[in-house]
Motif scaffolding. Sequence first.
Motif, short mmCIF file in Angstrom:
data_model
loop_
_atom_site.label_atom_id
_atom_site.label_comp_id
_atom_site.label_asym_id
_atom_site.label_seq_id
_atom_site.Cartn_x
_atom_site.Cartn_y
_atom_site.Cartn_z
N LYS A 179 0.83 -1.20 0.00
CA LYS A 179 0.00 0.00 0.00
C LYS A 179 0.87 1.26 0.00
O LYS A 179 0.58 2.23 -0.70
CB LYS A 179 -0.95 0.00 1.20
N ASN A 192 2.34 1.73 -3.44
CA ASN A 192 1.35 2.21 -4.40
C ASN A 192 1.01 3.68 -4.18
O ASN A 192 0.75 4.41 -5.14
CB ASN A 192 0.08 1.36 -4.30
N CYS A 193 1.02 4.12 -2.92
CA CYS A 193 0.79 5.55 -2.64
C CYS A 193 1.90 6.40 -3.22
O CYS A 193 1.66 7.46 -3.80
CB CYS A 193 0.68 5.77 -1.13
#
Length: 304
Positions: free
Chosen positions: A270, A273-274
Motif C-alpha cells: 500500500k 502504491n501511494c
Amino acid sequence: MKPLVEAAIVDVCRNTRTLPCRKMVIADLGCSSGPNAVALVSIALETTRNHFLQLQQPPPEVSLLLNDLPYNDFNVVVKSLVVLRQINEPIVVAGVVPGSFYERLLPSGSVHLFCSSNSLHWLSKAPEDLRIKQIPAYDIDENVRHERLPVVAGAYTRQFRKDFTLFLKLRGKELVPDSRMVVSLAGRRSDELVTEITHVWGTTAQILGVMASECAIDKAKFDSLYIPVYAPSLKELREIIQEEGSFSITEMRVHDPASGMDSTLLTPNKIANCMRAALEPIMVQHFELSGEVMDEFARTAEST
C-alpha cells in the motif's frame, strides 16, 4: 480537516459584514480529480446549510469552485459537481478554475472560504540554482550527499518561502475581508533545516538510487531529477505567514496521518502504491519510463 472547515464556515456565517448580500463563494485549491475532489466543499456546503437551518433562516446562495492545474482530469471533477448540485440546495454555481495557485485565479474580494488539502507542499518549480550548478538533489554516494545536504536543503527552503509568500499574497487579495482559509500540507516535525526528510521524497530518492545503481534507470537523469516538493516545519510556516502579513493565524495543528489508523493497513504494498500514485507522472516524464519500469519501482519500494 472537517472540524476546521466547519469552524471556519460558522465564523464566516456569523459575521454579518462578510455576507451582506447573502451570497457565499467557496473554493478548493488543488482539488485533484478522484473521489475526494469535492470532499472539502461538500463539508463546507453542508455546514452552511445546517447553520442557517438552526437559525431558521434561508441559507445564502453558494458558489463552489474547484481549482487544479490545467492538465488535471476535470471531466471527473465536473461529474462530481453535477451530482453535488443535484442533492443539495441552494447551490447556484459550481465550476472549475484551471491554473496554478501560484497565480491570480479569482476576482479581488470575491471568496469567503479557501481550502486546500495536501497540495501546498508542491512547489511552483524546483530550485533553479541547483539545476544551474548541476547539484543533484539526492546523491547516491552517502558521504557526498551529506556534504551537499545543507546546500540542497537551503535551496528548497528558499523556493518554498518564495512560493508560499506569493500564495498568501494572492489569496489575501481574492478573499472577502474577515473571511477564512483552511489548508493542510505535508510537513516535518523538526525545525532543523538539514534533515534527510526535508524534501518529503527522501525514501523515493533512495529507491530511485537503487534502480540507478542497477541500471534500471539512467544515472545522469537520476542526478538531474529535482522533484518540486518541500515539507516545512511549523515554525517556518508561522514565520512566513506573520512576515507576509495578509493573514492572522487562528489555529495551527500538527497531525500524524498514521495516528488512529489500523497498522495492518500500512502494508509495504500500500505504501509503495501511494508513492507511485503521487510521483509516477513526474518520473515517467523525466525518465521516459514504461509501465514495466514503474512496476519495478513499486517492487523495489516494497522491499526497501
